[in-house]
Write a protein that holds these residues in place. Structure first.
Motif, mmCIF file in Angstrom:
data_model
loop_
_atom_site.group_PDB
_atom_site.id
_atom_site.type_symbol
_atom_site.label_atom_id
_atom_site.label_comp_id
_atom_site.label_asym_id
_atom_site.label_seq_id
_atom_site.Cartn_x
_atom_site.Cartn_y
_atom_site.Cartn_z
ATOM 1 N N ALA A 244 29.058 7.663 -37.885
ATOM 2 C CA ALA A 244 28.660 6.384 -37.283
ATOM 3 C C ALA A 244 29.075 6.408 -35.820
ATOM 4 C CB ALA A 244 29.331 5.217 -37.994
ATOM 5 N N ALA A 245 28.175 5.934 -34.944
ATOM 6 C CA ALA A 245 28.449 5.987 -33.506
ATOM 7 C C ALA A 245 29.742 5.262 -33.175
ATOM 8 C CB ALA A 245 27.272 5.385 -32.740
ATOM 9 N N GLU A 246 29.981 4.099 -33.815
ATOM 10 C CA GLU A 246 31.205 3.352 -33.476
ATOM 11 C C GLU A 246 32.461 4.110 -33.903
ATOM 12 O OE1 GLU A 246 28.763 2.242 -35.437
ATOM 13 O OE2 GLU A 246 29.513 1.224 -37.230
ATOM 14 N N SER A 247 32.329 4.971 -34.921
ATOM 15 C CA SER A 247 33.482 5.775 -35.338
ATOM 16 C C SER A 247 33.771 6.882 -34.326
ATOM 17 C CB SER A 247 33.236 6.411 -36.701
ATOM 18 O OG SER A 247 32.967 5.429 -37.659
ATOM 19 N N VAL A 248 32.717 7.388 -33.698
ATOM 20 C CA VAL A 248 32.921 8.402 -32.656
ATOM 21 C C VAL A 248 33.673 7.763 -31.494
ATOM 22 C CG1 VAL A 248 31.791 9.983 -31.049
ATOM 23 C CG2 VAL A 248 30.862 9.660 -33.360
ATOM 24 N N SER A 249 33.284 6.525 -31.139
ATOM 25 C CA SER A 249 33.997 5.807 -30.075
ATOM 26 C C SER A 249 35.445 5.573 -30.471
ATOM 27 C CB SER A 249 33.320 4.456 -29.792
ATOM 28 O OG SER A 249 32.029 4.671 -29.269
ATOM 29 N N GLY A 268 22.943 9.934 -36.824
ATOM 30 C CA GLY A 268 21.513 9.613 -36.743
ATOM 31 C C GLY A 268 20.946 10.200 -35.456
ATOM 32 N N GLN A 269 19.704 10.694 -35.547
ATOM 33 C CA GLN A 269 19.123 11.425 -34.413
ATOM 34 C C GLN A 269 19.086 10.612 -33.128
ATOM 35 O OE1 GLN A 269 15.652 14.145 -34.830
ATOM 36 N NE2 GLN A 269 15.613 13.359 -36.908
ATOM 37 N N GLU A 270 18.978 9.272 -33.251
ATOM 38 C CA GLU A 270 18.845 8.444 -32.052
ATOM 39 C C GLU A 270 20.195 7.975 -31.521
ATOM 40 O OE1 GLU A 270 15.825 8.252 -30.852
ATOM 41 O OE2 GLU A 270 15.124 9.353 -32.626
ATOM 42 N N ALA A 271 21.281 8.228 -32.262
ATOM 43 C CA ALA A 271 22.576 7.633 -31.900
ATOM 44 C C ALA A 271 23.081 8.163 -30.563
ATOM 45 C CB ALA A 271 23.592 7.920 -32.995
ATOM 46 N N GLN A 272 23.570 7.260 -29.736
ATOM 47 C CA GLN A 272 24.165 7.612 -28.453
ATOM 48 C C GLN A 272 25.518 6.914 -28.367
ATOM 49 O OE1 GLN A 272 22.594 9.459 -25.904
ATOM 50 N NE2 GLN A 272 20.888 9.871 -27.303
ATOM 51 N N VAL A 273 26.494 7.598 -27.778
ATOM 52 C CA VAL A 273 27.836 7.022 -27.666
ATOM 53 C C VAL A 273 28.299 7.141 -26.222
ATOM 54 C CG1 VAL A 273 30.226 7.215 -28.437
ATOM 55 C CG2 VAL A 273 28.367 7.715 -30.024
ATOM 56 N N PRO A 274 28.718 6.021 -25.589
ATOM 57 C CA PRO A 274 29.272 6.131 -24.235
ATOM 58 C C PRO A 274 30.588 6.905 -24.260
ATOM 59 C CG PRO A 274 28.982 3.821 -24.908
ATOM 60 C CD PRO A 274 28.779 4.665 -26.123
ATOM 61 N N MET A 275 30.787 7.790 -23.287
ATOM 62 C CA MET A 275 32.024 8.578 -23.239
ATOM 63 C C MET A 275 32.967 8.017 -22.185
ATOM 64 S SD MET A 275 30.834 12.513 -23.383
ATOM 65 C CE MET A 275 32.281 13.288 -24.021
ATOM 66 N N PRO A 276 34.203 7.734 -22.560
ATOM 67 C CA PRO A 276 35.196 7.307 -21.563
ATOM 68 C C PRO A 276 35.684 8.535 -20.791
ATOM 69 C CG PRO A 276 36.196 7.395 -23.747
ATOM 70 C CD PRO A 276 34.754 7.792 -23.921
ATOM 71 N N VAL A 277 34.865 8.969 -19.850
ATOM 72 C CA VAL A 277 35.073 10.286 -19.222
ATOM 73 C C VAL A 277 36.468 10.417 -18.601
ATOM 74 C CG1 VAL A 277 34.230 11.875 -17.457
ATOM 75 C CG2 VAL A 277 32.616 10.531 -18.812
ATOM 76 N N ASP A 278 36.859 9.405 -17.804
ATOM 77 C CA ASP A 278 38.150 9.517 -17.110
ATOM 78 C C ASP A 278 39.302 9.617 -18.115
ATOM 79 O OD1 ASP A 278 36.455 9.141 -15.023
ATOM 80 O OD2 ASP A 278 37.627 7.563 -14.040
ATOM 81 N N ASP A 279 39.228 8.794 -19.173
ATOM 82 C CA ASP A 279 40.293 8.835 -20.188
ATOM 83 C C ASP A 279 40.346 10.193 -20.879
ATOM 84 O OD1 ASP A 279 40.886 6.240 -19.588
ATOM 85 O OD2 ASP A 279 39.898 5.383 -21.370
ATOM 86 N N LEU A 280 39.181 10.763 -21.126
ATOM 87 C CA LEU A 280 39.156 12.067 -21.806
ATOM 88 C C LEU A 280 39.765 13.142 -20.904
ATOM 89 C CD1 LEU A 280 35.587 11.927 -23.428
ATOM 90 C CD2 LEU A 280 37.783 11.732 -24.612
ATOM 91 N N ILE A 281 39.445 13.084 -19.611
ATOM 92 C CA ILE A 281 40.002 14.082 -18.683
ATOM 93 C C ILE A 281 41.513 13.874 -18.555
ATOM 94 C CG2 ILE A 281 40.024 14.900 -16.295
ATOM 95 C CD1 ILE A 281 37.022 14.108 -16.174
ATOM 96 N N ASN A 282 41.912 12.619 -18.309
ATOM 97 C CA ASN A 282 43.345 12.343 -18.154
ATOM 98 C C ASN A 282 44.121 12.688 -19.415
ATOM 99 O OD1 ASN A 282 43.070 11.485 -15.543
ATOM 100 N ND2 ASN A 282 42.831 9.316 -16.087
ATOM 101 N N GLY A 283 43.474 12.525 -20.538
ATOM 102 C CA GLY A 283 44.135 12.809 -21.804
ATOM 103 C C GLY A 283 44.100 14.284 -22.177
ATOM 104 N N ASP A 284 43.384 15.097 -21.388
ATOM 105 C CA ASP A 284 43.289 16.531 -21.679
ATOM 106 C C ASP A 284 42.756 16.750 -23.104
ATOM 107 O OD1 ASP A 284 43.541 19.088 -20.637
ATOM 108 O OD2 ASP A 284 45.529 19.408 -21.519
ATOM 109 N N ILE A 285 41.695 16.009 -23.430
ATOM 110 C CA ILE A 285 41.175 15.954 -24.806
ATOM 111 C C ILE A 285 40.149 17.061 -25.052
ATOM 112 C CG2 ILE A 285 39.923 14.519 -26.481
ATOM 113 C CD1 ILE A 285 42.722 13.451 -25.578
ATOM 114 N N THR A 286 40.201 17.651 -26.215
ATOM 115 C CA THR A 286 39.180 18.609 -26.662
ATOM 116 C C THR A 286 38.280 17.923 -27.684
ATOM 117 O OG1 THR A 286 40.749 20.433 -26.406
ATOM 118 C CG2 THR A 286 38.806 20.856 -27.765
#
Ligand SMILES: [Zn+2]
Ligand SMILES: [Zn+2]
Length: 351
Positions: A244-249, A268-286
Motif C-alpha cells: 500500500a502506498a501509505e505503508s511505503v510512506s 498497484g501499477q498506478e501507485a505513486q509515493v512522494p519521497m522525503p528526499v532530504d530526510d532520506l539523504i540526511n538519514g543515510d537511508i538505503t
C-alpha cells in the motif's frame, strides 16, 4: 485433466485440458497443495503488468507435489541430474532461467533476460498434472509437511529480499503488513538474530499468527510506536509487506538513521509515493526493492526446511478442494477471522 484456468482477464474457471507429457529433461508431477495469493487474483483481474503474464494461463505458482514420471535426460545433457523416483515429494522453482544470459551467469536468475515463470507465462500447478524442467525440481525431506513445503515460493521471495538488506544481529526490525508476506518476513528475519521484531497490521485477529511467527509486538495503530521498540520509535530495518502506498510512506518515516527500507508489497501499477528526499539523504537511508527470488535463495530455503530449521505450516489457515476455488478466492478477498495462506487441495496429503 482438470485445471484452474484464466482464459483472459476477468474469466476464470475449471477447464478440461490434455495431460502434459514430459519431454526429455522434464519431470511430470501431480500437485498436492497449491497456495493462492493476491497475485493470482491480480492475474484473474488483469491487474498485472502485461510483460509478466501470458493468457490463457493455468494458475498456481506456490505448490508442492509428487513425482509421477521423470522424462529422462536429453542426449548430451550437461551436468546430468539423477532421475527422480515416482512418489518423491518435490517443490519446483517457478522462475525458469535461461542460465546463459549475463544475469543468470551472475546468479541473478530473478532478472533473467527472458522472463518465464510457472503460473504466469507457462501453465501453473492448479491442475492434476504439470510438466516442469528437471533442473528446477527440489526433493523435500520426509520430515517436512506439505503445509510447510507449499510455502517455499513466497518464503524465497521474502528470504531474497532480506538477504539483500544484509540485516545485522541486534537490529530493531519493523514489518508493515500482517498478511502472509508480512508473517513470513517476521519469521524469516529471525535468521539474522534481530533484537526485536514488531509487526504493524490492520486486523487485530491476526495477533496469534503474528506471535507464532515470532514477533515480540503487534500493533494496529502506528501512534503506539511513540513508546515502541526503537530508540525514538524508529527502526533499523523496515519491511513494507502490506502493498500500500501509505505503508511505503510510513516505512520511510519510521526508519532510523543508517537504516534500510525493504519494499516487498506491490501497491498497484498506478501507485505513486512522494519521497522525503532530504530526510532520506540526511538519514543515510538505503531503500531496497526486491523482485521475486533467485535460484540460490530458493535452494537456501529448501535447505532450511530439509534440515528442520524452518517450519512454515502454521501459516496455512484455509484449505479447499480444487472444485471450491471460488471459496478460496473469497477467503483472500474478504477474510472472516484470522487468515494467512489459503491453499487448494489437489490430492489428499497422505495418499
Ligand atoms: Zn504468490
Ligand atoms: Zn537468463
Amino acid at each position: 485433466m482438470h485445471a484452474l484456468v484464466v482464459s483472459e482477464p476477468g474469466s476464470v474457471g475449471l477447464a478440461e485440458l490434455p495431460e502434459p507429457v514430459p519431454a526429455a529433461d522434464e519431470v511430470l508431477i501431480e500437485p498436492v497443495l497449491v497456495g493462492i495469493c493476491g497475485t493470482d487474483l491480480d492475474i484473474v483481474a488483469g491487474d498485472i503488468d502485461p510483460d509478466f503474464v501470458r493468457y490463457p494461463v493455468t494458475l498456481g505458482h506456490e505448490w508442492v507435489g509428487r513425482v509421477v514420471e521423470d522424462g529422462g535426460r536429453a542426449p548430451g545433457a550437461r551436468g546430468a541430474l539423477p532421475p527422480l523416483v515416482a512418489g518423491t515429494r518435490v517443490v519446483v522453482e517457478g522462475v525458469v532461467p535461461c542460465w546463459h544470459c549475463a544475469e543468470c551467469v551472475a546468479g541473478d536468475t530473478n532478472r533473467c533476460a527472458t522472463y518465464d515463470e510457472i503460473g504466469f507465462t507457462r501453465p501453473g500447478a492448479a491442475a492434476e498434472r504439470i510438466a516442469v524442467p528437471r533442473r528446477l525440481v527440489h526433493a523435500i525431506a520426509d520430515s517436512v509437511p506439505d503445509e510447510s513445503a507449499v510455502l517455499v515460493e513466497p518464503a524465497s521471495v521474502v528470504f531474497r529480499a532480506l538477504a539483500r538488506c544484509r540485516p545485522r544481529p541486534g537490529q530493531r526490525v519493523l514489518v508493515i503488513g500482517d498478511g502472509t508476506i508480512g508473517l513470513l518476513a517476521a519469521r524469516l528475519v529471525r535468521l539474522w538474530s534481530p533484537a526485536s521484531v514488531t509487526v504493524i497490521g490492520r486486523r487485530a485477529g491476526q495477533a496469534a499468527l503474528v506471535a507464532t511467527a515470532g514477533a515480540e509486538a503487534f500493533i494496529t495503530d502506528e501512534s503506539a510506536l511513540a513508546d515502541g521498540s526503537g530508540a525514538d520509535g524508529r527502526f533499523d530495518l523496515v519491511i513494507e509487506a502490506a502493498g500500500a502506498a501509505e505503508s511505503v510512506s510510513a516505512a520511510m518515516r519510521l526508519v532510523g538513521r543508517g537504516g534500510t527500507v525493504a519494499l516487498l508489497g506491490y501497491s498497484g501499477q498506478e501507485a505513486q509515493v512522494p519521497m522525503p528526499v532530504d530526510d532520506l539523504i540526511n538519514g543515510d537511508i538505503t531503500i531496497v526493492a526486491s523482485f521475486s527470488y533467485t535460484s540460490g535463495a530458493w535452494r537456501h530455503v529448501v535447505k532450511l526446511l530439509n534440515s528442520d530449521q524452518l517450519d512454515l505450516g502454521f501459516l496455512i489457515t484455509h484449505r479447499f478442494p480444487l472444485a471450491d476455488w471460488r471459496q478460496a478466492f473469497d477467503a483472500i478477498r474478504s477474510p472472516a477471522g484470522p487468515r494467512a495462506k489459503v491453499v487448494l487441495e489437489l490430492k489428499p496429503s497422505s495418499a
